[in-house]
Design a protein around this motif. Structure first.
Motif, PDB file in Angstrom:
ATOM      1  N   PRO A   1       0.447 -34.931 -20.472  1.00 52.15           N
ATOM      2  CA  PRO A   1       1.075 -35.213 -21.767  1.00 52.15           C
ATOM      3  C   PRO A   1       1.177 -33.980 -22.656  1.00 52.15           C
ATOM      4  CG  PRO A   1      -0.520 -36.916 -21.227  1.00 52.15           C
ATOM      5  CD  PRO A   1      -0.715 -35.824 -20.222  1.00 52.15           C
ATOM      6  N   VAL A   2       0.165 -33.110 -22.585  1.00 49.28           N
ATOM      7  CA  VAL A   2       0.162 -31.890 -23.393  1.00 49.28           C
ATOM      8  C   VAL A   2       1.235 -30.932 -22.903  1.00 49.28           C
ATOM      9  CG1 VAL A   2      -1.214 -29.914 -24.165  1.00 49.28           C
ATOM     10  CG2 VAL A   2      -2.292 -32.159 -23.873  1.00 49.28           C
ATOM     11  N   ILE A   3       1.299 -30.769 -21.587  1.00 55.32           N
ATOM     12  CA  ILE A   3       2.269 -29.841 -21.003  1.00 55.32           C
ATOM     13  C   ILE A   3       3.697 -30.292 -21.311  1.00 55.32           C
ATOM     14  CG2 ILE A   3       3.162 -28.914 -18.834  1.00 55.32           C
ATOM     15  CD1 ILE A   3       0.280 -29.135 -17.748  1.00 55.32           C
ATOM     16  N   LYS A   4       3.964 -31.587 -21.162  1.00 54.63           N
ATOM     17  CA  LYS A   4       5.308 -32.101 -21.399  1.00 54.63           C
ATOM     18  C   LYS A   4       5.724 -31.977 -22.861  1.00 54.63           C
ATOM     19  CE  LYS A   4       5.293 -35.420 -17.566  1.00 54.63           C
ATOM     20  NZ  LYS A   4       5.274 -36.856 -17.188  1.00 54.63           N
ATOM     21  N   GLN A   5       4.777 -32.187 -23.752  1.00 53.66           N
ATOM     22  CA  GLN A   5       5.096 -32.175 -25.179  1.00 53.66           C
ATOM     23  C   GLN A   5       5.159 -30.767 -25.759  1.00 53.66           C
ATOM     24  OE1 GLN A   5       2.483 -34.614 -27.534  1.00 53.66           O
ATOM     25  NE2 GLN A   5       3.497 -34.139 -29.466  1.00 53.66           N
ATOM     26  N   SER A   6       4.252 -29.905 -25.293  1.00 55.15           N
ATOM     27  CA  SER A   6       4.124 -28.588 -25.918  1.00 55.15           C
ATOM     28  C   SER A   6       4.854 -27.476 -25.182  1.00 55.15           C
ATOM     29  CB  SER A   6       2.648 -28.211 -26.020  1.00 55.15           C
ATOM     30  OG  SER A   6       2.105 -27.988 -24.728  1.00 55.15           O
ATOM     31  N   GLY A   7       5.044 -27.671 -23.875  1.00 58.08           N
ATOM     32  CA  GLY A   7       5.647 -26.617 -23.085  1.00 58.08           C
ATOM     33  C   GLY A   7       4.726 -25.445 -22.844  1.00 58.08           C
ATOM     34  N   LYS A   8       3.413 -25.639 -23.043  1.00 57.08           N
ATOM     35  CA  LYS A   8       2.449 -24.564 -22.827  1.00 57.08           C
ATOM     36  C   LYS A   8       2.411 -24.159 -21.359  1.00 57.08           C
ATOM     37  CE  LYS A   8      -0.536 -25.845 -26.696  1.00 57.08           C
ATOM     38  NZ  LYS A   8      -1.856 -26.328 -27.137  1.00 57.08           N
ATOM     39  N   GLU A   9       2.048 -22.913 -21.127  1.00 57.71           N
ATOM     40  CA  GLU A   9       1.953 -22.437 -19.751  1.00 57.71           C
ATOM     41  C   GLU A   9       0.865 -23.211 -19.015  1.00 57.71           C
ATOM     42  OE1 GLU A   9       1.499 -18.305 -17.173  1.00 57.71           O
ATOM     43  OE2 GLU A   9       1.387 -18.250 -19.366  1.00 57.71           O
ATOM     44  N   ALA A  10       1.202 -23.682 -17.836  1.00 59.47           N
ATOM     45  CA  ALA A  10       0.271 -24.468 -17.026  1.00 59.47           C
ATOM     46  C   ALA A  10       0.086 -23.804 -15.674  1.00 59.47           C
ATOM     47  CB  ALA A  10       0.783 -25.892 -16.842  1.00 59.47           C
ATOM     48  N   ILE A  11      -1.160 -23.647 -15.277  1.00 58.80           N
ATOM     49  CA  ILE A  11      -1.506 -23.012 -14.002  1.00 58.80           C
ATOM     50  C   ILE A  11      -2.443 -23.951 -13.257  1.00 58.80           C
ATOM     51  CG2 ILE A  11      -2.619 -21.030 -12.895  1.00 58.80           C
ATOM     52  CD1 ILE A  11      -1.981 -19.468 -15.527  1.00 58.80           C
ATOM     53  N   THR A  12      -2.119 -24.261 -12.014  1.00 60.91           N
ATOM     54  CA  THR A  12      -2.945 -25.196 -11.248  1.00 60.91           C
ATOM     55  C   THR A  12      -3.723 -24.463 -10.158  1.00 60.91           C
ATOM     56  OG1 THR A  12      -1.113 -25.680  -9.719  1.00 60.91           O
ATOM     57  CG2 THR A  12      -1.364 -27.120 -11.638  1.00 60.91           C
ATOM     58  N   PHE A  13      -4.885 -25.025  -9.852  1.00 65.48           N
ATOM     59  CA  PHE A  13      -5.678 -24.543  -8.726  1.00 65.48           C
ATOM     60  C   PHE A  13      -6.157 -25.750  -7.931  1.00 65.48           C
ATOM     61  CE2 PHE A  13      -8.715 -25.347 -12.094  1.00 65.48           C
ATOM     62  CZ  PHE A  13      -9.741 -26.002 -11.448  1.00 65.48           C
ATOM     63  N   GLY A  14      -6.478 -25.541  -6.670  1.00 60.25           N
ATOM     64  CA  GLY A  14      -6.981 -26.630  -5.848  1.00 60.25           C
ATOM     65  C   GLY A  14      -6.756 -26.360  -4.380  1.00 60.25           C
ATOM     66  N   LEU A  15      -7.200 -27.284  -3.556  1.00 61.70           N
ATOM     67  CA  LEU A  15      -7.108 -27.101  -2.114  1.00 61.70           C
ATOM     68  C   LEU A  15      -5.714 -27.401  -1.578  1.00 61.70           C
ATOM     69  CD1 LEU A  15     -10.550 -28.618  -1.024  1.00 61.70           C
ATOM     70  CD2 LEU A  15      -9.994 -26.252  -1.624  1.00 61.70           C
ATOM     71  N   LYS A  16      -4.933 -28.186  -2.310  1.00 63.04           N
ATOM     72  CA  LYS A  16      -3.570 -28.495  -1.871  1.00 63.04           C
ATOM     73  C   LYS A  16      -2.677 -27.271  -2.040  1.00 63.04           C
ATOM     74  CE  LYS A  16      -3.968 -33.374  -3.197  1.00 63.04           C
ATOM     75  NZ  LYS A  16      -3.458 -34.440  -4.107  1.00 63.04           N
ATOM     76  N   GLU A  17      -1.819 -27.047  -1.065  1.00 61.84           N
ATOM     77  CA  GLU A  17      -0.989 -25.847  -1.088  1.00 61.84           C
ATOM     78  C   GLU A  17       0.088 -25.887  -2.176  1.00 61.84           C
ATOM     79  OE1 GLU A  17       2.142 -27.202   2.452  1.00 61.84           O
ATOM     80  OE2 GLU A  17       0.593 -25.707   2.852  1.00 61.84           O
ATOM     81  N   THR A  18       0.260 -27.037  -2.818  1.00 57.75           N
ATOM     82  CA  THR A  18       1.228 -27.148  -3.904  1.00 57.75           C
ATOM     83  C   THR A  18       0.734 -26.504  -5.199  1.00 57.75           C
ATOM     84  OG1 THR A  18       0.325 -29.360  -4.330  1.00 57.75           O
ATOM     85  CG2 THR A  18       2.348 -29.231  -3.022  1.00 57.75           C
ATOM     86  N   ASN A  19      -0.540 -26.153  -5.257  1.00 57.07           N
ATOM     87  CA  ASN A  19      -1.101 -25.530  -6.459  1.00 57.07           C
ATOM     88  C   ASN A  19      -0.708 -24.058  -6.555  1.00 57.07           C
ATOM     89  OD1 ASN A  19      -2.876 -27.670  -7.697  1.00 57.07           O
ATOM     90  ND2 ASN A  19      -3.742 -27.648  -5.628  1.00 57.07           N
TER      91      ASN A  19
END
Length: 312
Positions: free
Chosen positions: A82-100
């Protein structure tokens, strides 16, 4: 280890471990918010899981520059999106899935100490070797690398720092090995923490793993009772103390004896001396005894060490 709760450095950066209990983390003013995971906890304060998640959403909304979050954890995603969609802030993901944005490939373990290739936006940057055990620390390392590289640290510096990091106090901290018995201590007190810690311990080649657990707060023990039973069964043997109520009164009518009834072969005692004596009387060479909990259960580990040294 630093031997303290903090270090004053020389850069413009400050790193702080945030806690959600009583919304303490909402008193911070982060440029970057890093969210490892969101679990059902502290319900004595939040009352519902939805309330807790709303607090995490508010925390991430306070980040002025970027949000770095676990792209494998659905609860975290629920809080952050909800924060990312509303604010447009930079988002960086990490995790075991290769989509991160940051992920791990070709993960291998040697006695539960992991190594992996770091993949950043599809590019293999190189090998990372950990000096702390467990799959959960692979995920933690990805979070560290994502935050560090966002702040301008090179991948090579990340590799060096992570390989030299031997762990924090009360995080699978090996305290002693006496007469072939290893004594360790860990802060784990929530079922999810206990689960990853005990699963790691069970894969490290010890003959038996003795979990010495001090339940913390009546509310957590009562609300997550079934989960505590499930994860404490992971260890070969379970020794428990009475619940440490801390800030609470036992209005839940919950006692350690109720846990013990559900965990085959478990025992519980009222004093640390009894706990320590039972543990060293029954553990054998090649065994691991690990004290678990966020209260003062580490004192039992120290008593065990003293008793083992005395009988040398």
């Amino acid at each position: 280890m630093t031997g303290s709760n903090g270090i004053v450095g020389h850069s413009e950066h400050m790193v702080c471990e945030a806690c959600e209990f009583v919304d303490t983390f909402l008193d911070l003013s982060p440029d970057v918010a890093v969210v490892l995971n969101v679990d059902e906890d502290h319900l004595d304060y939040f009352k519902t899981f939805d309330n807790l998640k709303k607090s995490f959403t508010k925390f991430t909304s306070m980040a002025t520059k970027a949000i770095i979050y676990n792209g494998d954890d659905e609860n975290t995603i629920d809080c952050v999106m909800p924060v990312i969609k509303q604010s447009g802030k930079e988002a960086i993901t990490f995790g075991l899935k290769e989509t991160n944005n940051y992920s791990a490939a070709n993960i291998t373990f040697e006695n539960e100490y992991g190594s992996f290739d770091l993949i950043k936006d599809g590019e293999n940057l190189g090998r990372v070797k950990l000096s702390v055990p467990g799959m959960h620390n692979v995920s933690n390392a990805l979070a560290v690398i994502a935050a560090a590289m966002y702040s301008g640290v090179s991948f090579e510096q990340c590799v060096s720092g992570i390989s030299n990091f031997k762990g924090a106090g009360r995080r699978f901290e090996i305290l002693a090995e006496i007469d072939g018995i290893t004594i360790a201590d860990d802060y784990a007190h929530h079922p999810r923490e206990l689960e990853v810690t005990l699963n790691t311990a069970m894969k490290m080649g010890y003959n038996k793993v003795w979990a010495v657990f001090q339940p913390f707060t009546y509310s957590r023990t009562a609300i997550l009772f079934d989960e505590f039973v499930r994860v404490l069964k992971i260890a070969d043997r379970c020794i428990m103390t009475e619940i440490m109520g801390s800030r609470e009164v036992n209005t839940y009518d919950i006692y350690t004896s109720q846990l013990a009834e559900k965990i085959p072969g478990s025992v519980w005692f009222n004093t640390f001396d009894e706990v320590a004596q039972y543990a060293i009387d029954n553990a054998e060479k090649g065994d691991l005894i690990i004290t678990l909990g966020c209260g003062d259960i580490y004192k039992a580990a120290k008593i065990m060490i003293n008793k083992l040294n005395e009988r040398q």
